[in-house]
Design a protein around this motif. Structure first.
Motif, PDB file in Angstrom:
ATOM      1  N   TYR A  94      54.628  52.254  11.823  1.00  0.00           N
ATOM      2  CA  TYR A  94      54.040  52.831  13.041  1.00  0.00           C
ATOM      3  C   TYR A  94      52.517  52.767  13.009  1.00  0.00           C
ATOM      4  N   ILE A 112      53.454  64.907  15.928  1.00  0.00           N
ATOM      5  CA  ILE A 112      54.119  63.881  16.741  1.00  0.00           C
ATOM      6  C   ILE A 112      55.626  63.898  16.477  1.00  0.00           C
ATOM      7  N   GLU A 113      56.010  64.386  15.306  1.00  0.00           N
ATOM      8  CA  GLU A 113      57.442  64.526  14.990  1.00  0.00           C
ATOM      9  C   GLU A 113      58.048  65.766  15.648  1.00  0.00           C
ATOM     10  N   GLY A 114      57.200  66.537  16.359  1.00  0.00           N
ATOM     11  CA  GLY A 114      57.710  67.709  17.070  1.00  0.00           C
ATOM     12  C   GLY A 114      57.707  68.977  16.234  1.00  0.00           C
ATOM     13  N   TRP A 157      58.128  59.781  10.616  1.00  0.00           N
ATOM     14  CA  TRP A 157      59.566  59.585  10.407  1.00  0.00           C
ATOM     15  C   TRP A 157      59.861  58.911   9.054  1.00  0.00           C
ATOM     16  N   TYR A 201      60.762  57.782  21.672  1.00  0.00           N
ATOM     17  CA  TYR A 201      60.624  58.106  20.249  1.00  0.00           C
ATOM     18  C   TYR A 201      61.859  57.707  19.456  1.00  0.00           C
ATOM     19  N   ASP A 227      63.193  59.523  17.357  1.00  0.00           N
ATOM     20  CA  ASP A 227      63.872  60.745  16.961  1.00  0.00           C
ATOM     21  C   ASP A 227      63.746  61.763  18.101  1.00  0.00           C
ATOM     22  N   ARG A 279      63.656  65.012  18.236  1.00  0.00           N
ATOM     23  CA  ARG A 279      62.755  66.152  18.080  1.00  0.00           C
ATOM     24  C   ARG A 279      61.308  65.812  18.456  1.00  0.00           C
ATOM     25  N   ALA A 280      60.947  64.541  18.291  1.00  0.00           N
ATOM     26  CA  ALA A 280      59.578  64.123  18.606  1.00  0.00           C
ATOM     27  C   ALA A 280      59.226  64.401  20.064  1.00  0.00           C
ATOM     28  N   ALA A 281      60.242  64.538  20.880  1.00  0.00           N
ATOM     29  CA  ALA A 281      59.993  64.801  22.308  1.00  0.00           C
ATOM     30  C   ALA A 281      59.664  66.262  22.574  1.00  0.00           C
ATOM     31  N   LEU A 282      59.630  67.077  21.522  1.00  0.00           N
ATOM     32  CA  LEU A 282      59.478  68.520  21.735  1.00  0.00           C
ATOM     33  C   LEU A 282      58.155  68.907  22.412  1.00  0.00           C
ATOM     34  N   LEU A 283      57.022  68.413  21.893  1.00  0.00           N
ATOM     35  CA  LEU A 283      55.748  68.820  22.498  1.00  0.00           C
ATOM     36  C   LEU A 283      55.647  68.419  23.970  1.00  0.00           C
ATOM     37  N   VAL A 328      57.584  76.210  17.136  1.00  0.00           N
ATOM     38  CA  VAL A 328      56.625  75.126  17.358  1.00  0.00           C
ATOM     39  C   VAL A 328      55.677  75.498  18.502  1.00  0.00           C
TER      40      VAL A 328
END
Lengths: 422, 152
Positions: A76, A180-182, A200, B15, B17, B19-23, B58
């Motif tokens: 990435y 960025i991983e949330g 990731w 994404y 994954d 969870r990366a979409a959380l923000l 978060v």
């Protein structure tokens, strides 16, 4: 020096792809993808001597080399556009006025790193930049500079904007990756470094906006030619953001190593109302403060440490004789306390302690021994945290106390400010 | 709700994954609900298939998510060093006098909320603020009210 990073930004259409192409944009991308191998570009970037413009000054070519050697896939590419260091606004004109320069730099970087996915981690406080960047990305997809099979070369790269949400710490690369991983933006211990275990769990290169914006120029003129600009040990054009008590605050693109004196007096027009210069923070609020006798210092990664500070983000904050140093120090530490992520105890607790002590000194309730206490707390933070936030806070406090001892003592002894009195 | 789910599912596509979409999803929920209410957390948690505690844990880390209802217009005023040196503190006092508003508070009529920001990257034109997503700079005791009067 001709402008590289801020080229054409006075043009009201500088952010549009047609204007960018008309002024020579995306030519380096054509050259890189059609005429050069990834290894050749890497070699040019190494030869250029480019160092990361986010603050740490790590050699970009070396970082890329580490990531390239890791066989894991996918990789990435993350652009750090979380410009949060107080005093810094240098990436903003690139993001808002020259977004295609950044995109071009990212595609070339991605090709070099054999990466197919990138994100621009943009700070939440730049809502206008988000609009501009997303529009620019859309334009680049339409013209075939982003997406699958770019320029028919078989190379694909996808890019999107990831908006931060107001946490300074996410400018630290491992915190940025967590974010960025949330997750909560808390730094990771290094090693492993992101070039091996990043987003990731995969090899990840995190580069600052300004760093990536230098790449098309390196491809254009060659690494060797680039290395002749500015300071020999850390060459290239550099953006300096100048603020506070100067006549013409703003972002100045100058050769790396331009002296602090030239930046303040020639480019930023000198001190407002022609007052005497009292102090300069040379690289954003987490770099140690300097006194006026240090302004001959060349502004680069090598020389500033010799003068007792750091280049950081190149954010020059200038203070005249009407500014209280105790108050500036208090406000800086209040910021660090607010932004400490809470992971490491010395930083979480120490910045709070320092804020409380500074608050009472500033408000005239300082006690005998407070200066020593501040020094003691600072030293208890230094070197005991995962990331540089705590170290920065401690270094700043020590530099203010050391350089302006008299002012701190006056506050404590007389229960009032030295500056307000004059 | 359907719209929110649709928007979040589009974000997830970007994404590797979920969870990366959380923000970004929290921003979407904040836009839909006006603030991050319990319902907003639940909607995000359900759509992303994440525990509610994770979502809230978060969200509370980041300054730009709102955990209580906001006024119609959000004033985000910077008071960091450059803005402080150029007079931002005085502006807080003036806002208090004129609108009876404290940092972190909302006016009684629900017109404005005031939040203190930590540097919005406009130090060359300090003091500066964001009103909603509009950027305003070189503020002083006169122009700040001229600007704010445009936000009804």
């Amino acid at each position: 020096m001709e402008k590289v990073l801020l080229k054409n930004i006075e043009n009201p259409n500088s952010h549009r792809i047609d204007e960018y192409i008309n002024t020579g944009g995306y030519r380096s991308l054509q050259k890189a993808l059609k005429e050069m191998k990834p290894e050749e570009i890497l070699e040019e970037v190494k030869k250029s001597g480019l160092r990361g413009r986010g603050g740490a000054g790590f050699p970009t070519g070396m970082k890329w080399d580490f990531a390239s050697r890791d066989p894991k896939f996918p990789k990435y590419l993350l652009c750090n556009a979380d410009e949060g260091e107080p005093g810094t606004f240098k990436d903003r004109p690139i993001l808002e006025r020259n977004p295609h320069l950044l995109i071009e730099g990212m595609v070339i970087s991605a090709y070099t790193l054999k990466t197919e996915r990138g994100y621009i981690y943009l700070r939440g406080e730049y809502p206008y930049a988000k609009v501009v960047l997303e529009e620019a990305i859309k334009e680049a997809y339409e013209k075939g500079y982003l997406g699958d099979n770019i320029l028919g070369t078989g190379f694909s790269f996808h890019l999107s904007v990831h908006q931060g949400a107001g946490a300074y710490i996410c400018g630290e690369e491992t915190a940025l990756i967590e974010s960025i991983e949330g997750k909560r933006g808390q730094p990771r211990i290094k090693p492993p470094f992101p070039v091996n275990v990043g987003a990731w769990g995969m090899p990840t290169v995190v580069n600052n906006v300004e760093t990536l914006a230098n790449i098309p120029y390196i491809v254009e003129i060659s690494g060797e030619e680039y290395s002749k600009i500015g300071s020999p040990d850390c060459p290239g054009p550099k953006l300096y953001s100048v603020s506070c008590c100067v006549k013409q605050p703003g972002v100045y693109e100058l050769p790396m190593g331009t002296s602090l004196k030239e930046i303040i007096y020639t480019h930023a027009g000198g001190i407002r109302d022609d007052r005497p210069l009292k102090a300069v923070i040379p690289g954003g609020i987490s770099t140690p403060v300097l006194t006026p006798d240090k302004i001959e210092c060349p502004m680069d990664f090598i020389n500033l440490p010799k003068y007792g500070s750091m280049l950081g983000s190149g954010a020059v904050m200038v203070f005249d004789d009407r500014v209280c140093m105790v108050k500036v120090c208090w406000r800086a530490v209040k910021f660090f306390e607010h932004e400490s992520c809470g992971k490491c105890t010395p930083c979480r607790e120490g910045t709070g302690w320092m804020k409380n002590i500074l608050e009472r000194i500033e408000s005239g309730r300082g006690r005998k021994g407070d200066i020593e206490l501040l020094q003691d707390v600072s030293k208890s933070i230094q070197g005991k945290t995962f990331c540089p936030l705590g170290d920065g806070a401690a270094g700043v406090v020590l530099s203010f106390v050391r350089n302006f001892t008299e002012e701190f003592e006056y506050h404590i002894e007389n229960h009032k400010c030295m500056v307000a009195e004059s | 709700m359907v719209e929110l789910e649709k928007e979040i599912k589009e974000i997830v596509e970007r994404y590797p994954d979920r969870r990366a979409a959380l923000l970004p999803s929290l921003y979407v929920a904040q836009k839909h609900y006006g603030w991050l209410s319990q319902d907003a957390y639940e909607a995000v948690a359900e759509t992303l298939n994440l525990p509610k505690a994770t979502v809230k844990g978060v969200a509370t880390f980041y300054a730009m998510y709102k955990h209580k209802p906001m006024g119609r217009h959000l004033i985000q005023l910077c008071t960091n060093v450059a803005c402080m040196v150029m007079g931002a503190e005085r502006l807080i006092d003036l806002l208090k006098d004129r609108y009876g508003i404290e940092p972190g508070g909302t006016t009684e009529d629900g017109r404005f909320s005031l939040v203190i920001m930590e540097c919005i990257g406009a130090c060359d034109r300090a003091p500066a603020m964001l009103v909603n997503t509009d950027f305003h700079h070189s503020l002083n005791e006169n122009n700040i009210f001229e600007i704010l009067e445009n936000y009804k």
